[in-house]
Design a protein around this motif. Structure first.
Motif, PDB file in Angstrom:
ATOM      1  N   HIS A   1       1.007  -1.053   0.354  1.00 47.16           N
ATOM      2  CA  HIS A   1      -0.367  -0.247  -0.041  1.00 47.16           C
ATOM      3  C   HIS A   1       0.770   1.294   0.323  1.00 47.16           C
ATOM      4  O   HIS A   1       0.218   2.296  -0.409  1.00 47.16           O
TER       5      HIS A   1
ATOM      6  N   ARG B   1       3.662   6.495  -4.127  1.00 46.89           N
ATOM      7  CA  ARG B   1       2.749   6.687  -4.051  1.00 46.89           C
ATOM      8  C   ARG B   1       2.177   7.329  -2.748  1.00 46.89           C
ATOM      9  O   ARG B   1       1.035   8.079  -3.148  1.00 46.89           O
TER      10      ARG B   1
ATOM     11  N   PHE C   1      -2.258   1.044   6.752  1.00 45.84           N
ATOM     12  CA  PHE C   1      -1.618   0.773   5.537  1.00 45.84           C
ATOM     13  C   PHE C   1      -0.592  -0.357   5.609  1.00 45.84           C
ATOM     14  O   PHE C   1      -0.056  -0.697   6.034  1.00 45.84           O
ATOM     15  N   ASP C   2      -0.692  -1.511   4.421  1.00 43.17           N
ATOM     16  CA  ASP C   2       0.429  -2.589   4.583  1.00 43.17           C
ATOM     17  C   ASP C   2       0.381  -3.873   6.336  1.00 43.17           C
ATOM     18  O   ASP C   2       1.394  -4.444   5.921  1.00 43.17           O
TER      19      ASP C   2
ATOM     20  N   ASP D   1      -4.724   1.694  -2.276  1.00 40.54           N
ATOM     21  CA  ASP D   1      -2.805   2.147  -1.609  1.00 40.54           C
ATOM     22  C   ASP D   1      -2.631   3.636  -1.343  1.00 40.54           C
ATOM     23  O   ASP D   1      -4.381   4.239  -1.294  1.00 40.54           O
TER      24      ASP D   1
END
Length: 350
Positions: A34, A39, A300-301, A311
């Protein structure tokens, strides 16, 4: 683009899984997970709490936990406690990756709100070192002082498994958070020492009795970095209205968790499309907490996420959904970053 300061991510765990490729994973992005620097920049992810978390050994019990979480009701067995020596070794490895990320020049490990603001203004990722579970700290708390000197500024006494300091909630649906005993004597000392050192205490995985112990003992605002509303999704990991009111009354904070199993009203883990579950939780949290005590805590992740928030690049879509839902610009900025910075000023000082 409105910048986002995030309450929780597990990027260091993903980085540790393949250190040979960490330049690709962090700096250029490998299209997996993510988070990565490209990003983050594209989505306005300006910083947040980077978790150091000790993964449990593979159970080898043949249980398909993901399938269970897609077929409620469920009550997942908790892993065994992690020995101190193993936890300290893993924590040092993950901290090493965080300091390496700082050496790349794209991230700053922040120990004060002034440093967070400066990093954000300079276009760097503002990272706060956080422990998700305190297995790497000895009951005498000597290691706590060492980690504080290295930059630790936020700590959850437990992940969901038990530690020397207390007990976490299991992953269960439907279930309340009243699942066991509260803080141990070592846990009570830990809270007092965190207050002295101005280390923020995270309640996200703590059971109800432990939550109440922290509320009784702590002199700092109560904080749950990545938790949702139990009234919307009756998961053991979500917060009851009573707990939310205690957080509000302490001047504390809740970060909305993007994990589908804590957002979906039916508790299922599978991704969903659209924003309705997210908005239902935000509306309820706002109704109890008020607009000064709510932020984002993505996970996230570390979790399965909604299809439209797959993501960090999805963050502008999330903020656009809040605007379309009727949230004004001032409220969106509070939820995105201003409330977190104000909470840290109340907890750490400027």
């Amino acid at each position: 683009m409105i910048p986002v300061f995030d309450g929780h991510n597990d990027f260091l765990l993903r980085l540790m899984a393949n250190p040979a490729r960490r330049d690709d994973i962090w700096l250029t992005g490998d299209g997996r997970g993510h988070l990565d620097l490209p990003r983050m920049k594209a989505g306005g992810f300006a910083g947040g709490f980077f978790a150091i978390y000790i993964p449990s050994p593979e159970a080898g019990d043949g249980i398909n936990y993901e399938a269970l979480m897609d077929a409620p009701p469920y009550l997942l067995p908790l892993p065994d406690p992690i020995p101190l020596e193993r936890a300290q070794a893993v924590a040092m490895t993950m901290a090493g990756h965080l300091f390496w990320m700082e050496r790349t020049g794209a991230l700053t490990i922040c120990r004060s709100v002034a440093e967070i603001r400066a990093a954000m203004a300079a276009g760097q990722i503002a990272a706060v070192m956080h422990f998700e579970g305190a297995e790497m700290i000895d009951p005498d708390l000597d290691a706590l002082h060492l980690w504080h000197a290295m930059g630790l500024r936020s700590l959850g006494p437990v992940w969901s498994r038990p530690t020397a300091f207390g007990n976490g909630v299991p992953f269960a649906y439907p279930s309340g958070p009243d699942t066991g005993a509260g803080l141990t004597e070592a846990g009570k000392r830990l809270i007092a020492e965190c207050n002295t050192l101005k280390i923020m205490v995270d309640l996200s995985h703590l059971n109800e009795n432990g939550f109440d112990d922290v509320a009784r003992l702590s002199t700092a605002p109560l904080v749950a970095t990545h938790s949702n509303a139990h009234a919307v999704t009756p998961s053991s990991r979500n917060l009851t209205d009573r707990q939310l009111a205690m957080i509000r009354d302490s001047g504390g904070m809740v970060g909305l968790n993007y994990a589908t199993s804590f957002l979906s009203p039916d508790g299922r883990r599978r991704p969903f499309a659209g924003w309705d579950p997210v908005l239902r939780h935000l509306d309820h949290l706002l109704s109890v907490l008020g607009e000064d005590h709510l932020g984002l805590g993505s996970d996230f992740d570390g979790a399965t996420l909604p299809a439209d928030l797959a993501d960090a690049e999805g963050l502008p879509r999330l903020l656009a959904a809040l605007e379309a839902h009727g949230y004004g610009r001032d409220l969106i900025e509070k939820i995105a970053h201003r409330n977190w910075l104000a909470l840290l000023e109340r907890t750490w000082g400027a």
